[in-house]
Design a protein around this motif. Structure first.
Motif, PDB file in Angstrom:
ATOM      1  N   PHE A  55      15.891 -36.146 -17.058  1.00 51.08           N
ATOM      2  CA  PHE A  55      15.222 -36.188 -18.362  1.00 51.08           C
ATOM      3  C   PHE A  55      13.719 -36.332 -18.161  1.00 51.08           C
ATOM      4  N   THR A  56      12.980 -36.027 -19.210  1.00 51.32           N
ATOM      5  CA  THR A  56      11.520 -36.114 -19.110  1.00 51.32           C
ATOM      6  C   THR A  56      11.027 -37.555 -19.069  1.00 51.32           C
ATOM      7  N   ALA A 206      22.545 -31.029 -24.698  1.00 49.24           N
ATOM      8  CA  ALA A 206      21.798 -31.727 -25.762  1.00 49.24           C
ATOM      9  C   ALA A 206      20.306 -31.814 -25.462  1.00 49.24           C
ATOM     10  N   LYS A 207      19.951 -31.955 -24.163  1.00 47.64           N
ATOM     11  CA  LYS A 207      18.523 -32.140 -23.845  1.00 47.64           C
ATOM     12  C   LYS A 207      17.733 -30.838 -23.982  1.00 47.64           C
ATOM     13  N   ASN A 208      18.456 -29.739 -24.178  1.00 47.29           N
ATOM     14  CA  ASN A 208      17.805 -28.442 -24.385  1.00 47.29           C
ATOM     15  C   ASN A 208      18.213 -27.855 -25.742  1.00 47.29           C
ATOM     16  N   GLY A 222      17.883 -32.112 -28.921  1.00 48.89           N
ATOM     17  CA  GLY A 222      16.422 -32.178 -28.994  1.00 48.89           C
ATOM     18  C   GLY A 222      15.848 -31.555 -27.741  1.00 48.89           C
ATOM     19  N   ASN A 223      14.653 -31.947 -27.399  1.00 50.02           N
ATOM     20  CA  ASN A 223      14.041 -31.458 -26.169  1.00 50.02           C
ATOM     21  C   ASN A 223      13.658 -32.650 -25.312  1.00 50.02           C
ATOM     22  N   ALA A 224      14.342 -32.808 -24.203  1.00 44.52           N
ATOM     23  CA  ALA A 224      14.075 -33.953 -23.320  1.00 44.52           C
ATOM     24  C   ALA A 224      14.097 -33.512 -21.863  1.00 44.52           C
ATOM     25  N   LYS A 225      13.738 -32.267 -21.623  1.00 44.93           N
ATOM     26  CA  LYS A 225      13.860 -31.697 -20.278  1.00 44.93           C
ATOM     27  C   LYS A 225      12.748 -32.172 -19.341  1.00 44.93           C
ATOM     28  N   MET A 226      13.093 -32.304 -18.072  1.00 41.43           N
ATOM     29  CA  MET A 226      12.090 -32.585 -17.042  1.00 41.43           C
ATOM     30  C   MET A 226      11.505 -31.266 -16.560  1.00 41.43           C
TER      31      MET A 226
END
Ligand code: PLP
Length: 364
Positions: A55-56, A206-208, A222-226
């Motif tokens: 995750f970011t 989900a993170k994308n 949502g957006n939580a990508k590293m």
């Protein structure tokens, strides 16, 4: 500040440049690129764990694991933690229920969990605070009996092992933070480590934005990508983590040598069977000639940073005052520790001379 409470570890400049150079050719900067994949694989190895979802940052990893497990109602947690733990629960629409901590290692007191369980309880979110391992056996037993999920906030516990087993192996899932101030970092970043392949897949979607393929969404993600630059920093730092922890140990051992046995200064004991990461050096001032706040002031006069970590408790925060579960007096052990504890500077590269200087100031 001459000596700050922490200082980020960095790889050699050229090592990082070499790691990111291919990105100028690929022009693939995020969305699960080559570095992301490699970092994930390396962490799976390091944690001896089936799945790592990057995750970011660590905070979003906590929010996403709560929603991936579709947790509802109440989560039993500790108020002796960083704001993030409690905020993650609340921001997902759940109610944090605060349980007191143990006097010896400041982790959640498992003997006080069961009295807080109600029909609305869905999980226990415990924190391996300062890298001290929670009583995972007792917590596991309670969770099994009451059919609760166990999520560890392991933000402090990178590199910690209990009975030879990496901290990532406990509970249903563990969150690690790779923030710049942590023992191990990717500038900003974090992950969920879990042996539950089904939930890992949900997190990855989900993170994308919840997208599968190119268009359709199976969840409102949502957006939580590293991104690749974060992952590259993580890959570099992971090469040196053992050495960095060893350096922390040198400073830690010097503190112990200087401060243990001093009347009114309490250093939490090492845990049996636990290989520590020396993430923080908490000291409790209890009946010492100076109180905690006087020690901070004294150190500040010498340009040395120390932190009231954790004060106030999260159940004392203004934003939770309306909750029926709020109030520091309901968790008296945590309340007392939060008034007396100070974390002294500790990072890889803090020299023995500097530790001596800090201890001289405190002791004289
Ligand atoms: C740092 C930290 C977090 C949040 O991690 P970020 O990566 O900064 O979002 C959560 N819990 C604890 C206990 C932390 O120390």
């Amino acid at each position: 500040m001459k000596i700050n409470v922490t200082r980020s570890s960095m790889p050699d400049f050229n090592e990082y440049i070499e790691e990111i150079a291919p990105l100028w050719d690929s022009r693939f900067l995020t969305n699960g690129g080559v570095k992301h994949k490699e970092f994930e694989n390396r962490l799976c190895g390091y944690f001896s764990c089936d799945n790592v979802v990057l995750f970011t940052n660590g905070h979003l990893a906590l929010e996403y694991i709560i929603s991936a497990y579709r947790l509802k109602g109440e989560i039993i947690t500790t108020p002796f933690t960083f704001a993030s733990t409690t905020h993650a629960i609340y921001r997902c629409g759940l109610t944090p229920v605060f349980c007191d901590i143990k006097k010896d290692d400041y982790t959640i007191d498992p003997d006080k969990i069961e009295e807080l369980i109600t029909p609305d309880t869905s999980a226990i979110m415990a924190v391996h605070v300062y890298g001290k391992m929670c009583d995972t056996e007792k917590i596991n037993k309670i969770a099994k009996k009451h059919n609760l999920k166990v999520i560890y906030d392991a933000a402090h516990a990178f590199g910690v092992k209990k009975d030879g087993i990496p901290s990532a192996a406990y509970g249903d899932a563990s969150m690690f933070s790779f923030h710049a101030t942590k023992v191990f970092h990717s500038i900003e970043g974090g992950c969920i480590a879990t042996n539950d392949g089904e939930v890992a897949e949900k997190l990855n979607t989900a993170k994308n934005f919840g997208q599968i393929g190119n268009a359709d969404c199976i969840v409102a993600g949502g957006n939580a990508k590293m991104n690749e630059f974060q992952a590259a920093m993580g890959i570099c730092n992971l090469r040196h983590i053992d050495k960095e922890i060893e350096k922390r140990k040198t400073a830690h051992d010097k503190y112990v040598e200087r401060l243990s046995g001093v009347e009114g200064i309490i250093i939490p004991a090492e845990q049996k069977g636990v290989e520590h990461n020396y993430s923080y050096f908490p000291v409790v001032f209890d009946g010492y000639k100076l109180n905690r706040d006087e020690v901070i002031e004294l150190l500040a006069k010498h340009d040395i940073g120390a932190r009231r970590y954790f004060y106030p408790l999260t159940n004392e925060f203004e934003c939770y005052r309306h909750l029926p579960t709020a109030g520091g007096e309901k968790t008296p052990v945590a309340y007392e520790i939060s008034r007396k504890v100070l974390t002294l500077p500790l990072y890889a590269g803090l020299s023995e001379d500097e530790v001596n200087e800090i201890c001289d100031i405190i002791l004289k």
